[in-house]
Design a protein around this motif. Structure first.
Motif, PDB file in Angstrom:
ATOM      1  N   TYR A   1      42.387  19.306  13.934  1.00  0.00           N
ATOM      2  CA  TYR A   1      43.041  18.014  14.165  1.00  0.00           C
ATOM      3  C   TYR A   1      44.047  18.143  15.301  1.00  0.00           C
ATOM      4  O   TYR A   1      44.066  17.312  16.230  1.00  0.00           O
ATOM      5  CB  TYR A   1      43.712  17.564  12.867  1.00  0.00           C
ATOM      6  N   GLY A   2      44.858  19.196  15.247  1.00  0.00           N
ATOM      7  CA  GLY A   2      45.843  19.421  16.302  1.00  0.00           C
ATOM      8  C   GLY A   2      45.186  19.550  17.660  1.00  0.00           C
ATOM      9  O   GLY A   2      45.605  18.914  18.633  1.00  0.00           O
TER      10      GLY A   2
ATOM     11  N   SER B   1      51.516  11.356  11.321  1.00  0.00           N
ATOM     12  CA  SER B   1      50.301  12.120  11.598  1.00  0.00           C
ATOM     13  C   SER B   1      49.793  12.800  10.328  1.00  0.00           C
ATOM     14  O   SER B   1      48.600  13.071  10.193  1.00  0.00           O
ATOM     15  CB  SER B   1      50.512  13.136  12.723  1.00  0.00           C
ATOM     16  N   MET B   2      50.704  13.061   9.382  1.00  0.00           N
ATOM     17  CA  MET B   2      50.255  13.639   8.116  1.00  0.00           C
ATOM     18  C   MET B   2      49.365  12.662   7.358  1.00  0.00           C
ATOM     19  O   MET B   2      48.324  13.022   6.840  1.00  0.00           O
ATOM     20  CB  MET B   2      51.486  14.015   7.276  1.00  0.00           C
TER      21      MET B   2
ATOM     22  N   PHE C   1      46.125  12.447   8.959  1.00  0.00           N
ATOM     23  CA  PHE C   1      45.335  13.619   8.598  1.00  0.00           C
ATOM     24  C   PHE C   1      44.700  13.458   7.225  1.00  0.00           C
ATOM     25  O   PHE C   1      43.499  13.640   7.043  1.00  0.00           O
ATOM     26  CB  PHE C   1      46.248  14.849   8.621  1.00  0.00           C
TER      27      PHE C   1
ATOM     28  N   TRP D   1      50.582  22.013  13.936  1.00  0.00           N
ATOM     29  CA  TRP D   1      49.296  21.932  13.237  1.00  0.00           C
ATOM     30  C   TRP D   1      48.408  23.138  13.527  1.00  0.00           C
ATOM     31  O   TRP D   1      47.621  23.548  12.680  1.00  0.00           O
ATOM     32  CB  TRP D   1      48.553  20.661  13.642  1.00  0.00           C
TER      33      TRP D   1
ATOM     34  N   LEU E   1      43.655  21.682   9.772  1.00  0.00           N
ATOM     35  CA  LEU E   1      44.924  21.438  10.461  1.00  0.00           C
ATOM     36  C   LEU E   1      44.769  21.709  11.951  1.00  0.00           C
ATOM     37  O   LEU E   1      45.110  20.871  12.800  1.00  0.00           O
ATOM     38  CB  LEU E   1      46.016  22.344   9.891  1.00  0.00           C
ATOM     39  N   ALA E   2      44.208  22.880  12.285  1.00  0.00           N
ATOM     40  CA  ALA E   2      44.134  23.273  13.687  1.00  0.00           C
ATOM     41  C   ALA E   2      43.173  22.379  14.465  1.00  0.00           C
ATOM     42  O   ALA E   2      43.462  21.971  15.592  1.00  0.00           O
ATOM     43  CB  ALA E   2      43.708  24.734  13.784  1.00  0.00           C
TER      44      ALA E   2
ATOM     45  N   GLY F   1      51.404  18.468  18.408  1.00  0.00           N
ATOM     46  CA  GLY F   1      50.348  19.091  17.612  1.00  0.00           C
ATOM     47  C   GLY F   1      50.557  20.562  17.362  1.00  0.00           C
ATOM     48  O   GLY F   1      49.825  21.168  16.578  1.00  0.00           O
TER      49      GLY F   1
END
Lengths: 316, 262
Positions: free
Chosen positions: B80-81, B166-167, B170, A37, B77-78, A34
């Motif tokens: 989700y990460g 994972s994209m 997302f 991301w 993005l963040a 991750g």
């Protein structure tokens, strides 16, 4: 938050040890990396902000006007001077007083509005809109309105004269005794709507049956509110206290635009003082040292609130 | 919550609320009334006739839109990460971001000023967009992460078992499922960016770059303290915000209060 992060995804207890191991291995393989991301957020927000904080820390040791190519290093001298600066202590005093007064009054008004508008009032939505509209209006745009409203020949004095309180009419903005209260009133006007909306939502989650039971047991309106509703929305009150405290440290727009931080520094806040020192007086090093102090205060306060909140939770 | 059994008590409550909102209405009345004093609607005509008023709006729209897009992309993005992917020392990164929540923007002035002039960013949209976005991201990430953590992990695993990267997870899971919280992020970012005064004041010098929060100041110069015209300009600049709020009432109230409620 820590609890969630420590827990592995998936809650089903595995039936045998072997299966558990394969499950864990599969989970790990299935959970992709991750880091890429979160990097954009870290670079944009963390990068920019920590870069600025570091830079500010460096500038705070300089005697610098913001332009000259080779500023002189003065070590901790700026900080020593700040601690002896009466304007700094005045600004701190104003900030503390400002926080206490605005927080208490906003909480009182917002809570009262929320209780009242939960009480089968007619055309409740109209009241709701009136109280909330100030929240979305920019303080910078409202500033000229308040300058006029509180002016010696402004609307407030006009109203006072027409309800027979003409003796109270005074130059609200222009004298040291009333300038700070004016700033507080404007802030309360602006943010009570948010307090109200938060309490209103929180009260919607109060258990109806508890209220009914209390009523049957003969509790009156005041007792129900004080002993059931008020404790029930305490989480909201704590959140609002944090918001108000951070807001008080950030105060800039209203004192700057309505009273220009005056008269005689009567409405000087840390924000306005830093701005003045940086932009108008070119004491950039001194302002940076002020910024560092402001940062430390903000951070200590945030941690303090966090710890206090946690202690409360444990005790419950 | 108040139980008013008798009609008298009910009227009393109604009266109490009405009296209580008067001070809240008062400044708005003063604003509109003041803008119509003297020349009446002529004040508005005079304000609208000043060239460049549209430019202030346009600049505010450009800046607010850029901040929103930047905050939205980076936050999603963040979040989700942080919520669903494997990040080493995740909580450390998270707290580093959260510490920025308390930061007063005035602290950024001196370093940003020096850096912007060095990089030639001074007096460009970037000099305002970047710091505003940076200041909004921590709170947005906090909200969105909590929200995504509420989405069952099995959903993401199922997608992966079916061969989705994972994209794709997302794009096809996170983006559609986070719509409610995205609306909240959108609203408070919009208000934060649109109402900000300090950043444009310091970093946007030329008049054709400035935002609507600098309009009253501009008109103070333009009409040399003709208060009625300044108030007319204030009404005109406040109007879009009020209209936006009235149209999206729920969204505004939820968006601004999203952080404090579970």
């Amino acid at each position: 938050m820590t609890e969630t992060s420590l827990r592995r995804p998936g809650r089903r207890p595995p039936s045998s040890r072997g299966e558990a191991a394969t499950l864990r291995a599969r989970r790990r393989r299935l959970q992709p990396r991750g880091l890429p991301w979160i990097i954009p957020a870290l670079v944009l927000s963390g990068g920019l902000i920590y870069y600025c904080i570091g830079y500010t820390g460096y500038i705070s040791t300089l005697d610098w006007d913001g332009i000259s190519p080779d500023p002189t290093s003065v070590g901790a001298n700026n900080f020593v001077r700040i601690l002896q600066d009466p304007v700094f202590w005045q600004a701190v005093q104003h900030t503390v007083l400002f926080f206490i007064v605005t927080f208490v009054l906003q909480t009182f008004l917002g809570f009262l509005f929320a209780v009242l508008l939960h009480s089968r009032i007619k055309v409740a939505v109209v009241y709701k809109v009136i109280v909330f509209v100030p929240v979305v209006l920019a303080p910078a745009i409202m500033a000229p309105v308040f300058r006029q409203l509180f002016a010696p020949d402004g609307e407030l004095n006009w109203v006072l004269q027409h309800v027979g309180l003409g003796a109270l009419a005074q130059p609200w903005i222009g004298q040291t005794s009333t300038a700070l209260p004016v700033i507080m009133v404007i802030t309360i006007w602006q943010w009570t709507g948010l307090t109200f909306v938060l309490y209103f939502a929180a009260m919607g989650q109060v258990d109806e049956s508890v209220l009914e039971a209390a009523r049957i047991d003969g509790a009156g309106n005041i007792r129900t509110i004080a002993n059931i509703i008020w404790p029930d929305v305490r989480g909201t009150t704590v959140a609002l206290a944090i918001l108000s405290a951070i807001g008080a440290l950030k105060t800039f727009d209203i004192p700057w635009l309505v009273t220009i931080a005056g008269p005689n520094e009567a409405t000087e806040f840390l924000g306005t003082y830093i701005y003045k020192m940086t932009i108008q007086l070119d004491h950039v090093g001194y302002a940076a040292a002020l910024s560092v102090i402001l940062l430390i205060v903000a951070l200590v306060m945030a941690i303090g609130f966090q710890l206090a909140g946690r202690e409360r939770e444990v005790r419950d | 919550m108040f139980e008013a059994r008798s009609p008298l008590a009910r009227v009393g409550l109604q009266l109490l609320v009405t009296v209580m909102v008067i001070p809240f209405l008062f400044p708005l009345v003063v604003m509109v009334q003041g803008s119509l004093a003297g020349a009446g609607w002529g004040n508005y005509a005079a304000v609208l006739a000043v060239p460049g008023l549209g430019q202030f709006f346009l600049n505010s729209v450009i800046i607010a839109a850029s901040v929103i897009v930047l905050v939205y992309v980076v936050t999603m993005l963040a979040a989700y990460g942080f919520a669903k992917l494997r990040v080493p020392v995740r909580e450390l990164w998270f707290w580093l971001l959260l510490a920025c929540l308390t930061l007063p923007e005035v602290v950024l002035l001196a370093p940003l000023f020096a850096t912007d002039t060095a990089l030639g960013l001074y007096d460009t949209y970037w000099s305002v967009v970047l710091p505003l976005a940076a200041l909004q991201v921590p709170f947005a990430v906090l909200l969105t992460r909590n929200f995504i953590e509420g989405i069952p992990t099995e959903l993401f695993e199922a997608a992966r078992v079916d061969g989705a990267s994972s994209m794709r997870g997302f794009l096809y899971l996170v983006i559609p499922l986070t719509r409610p919280i995205a609306a909240a992020v959108l609203i408070f970012t919009l208000i934060g960016a649109w109402n900000d005064y300090l950043m444009p004041l310091v970093f946007l010098q030329s008049t054709d770059m400035q935002t609507i929060t600098l309009v009253p100041q501009f008109f103070q110069g333009e009409f040399s303290n003709d208060q009625t015209k300044i108030l007319a300009s204030a009404v005109l600049t406040a109007l879009p915000e009020v209209i936006a709020y009235l149209c999206l009432q729920r969204l505004f109230e939820r968006g601004l209060s999203a952080g404090a409620l579970k």
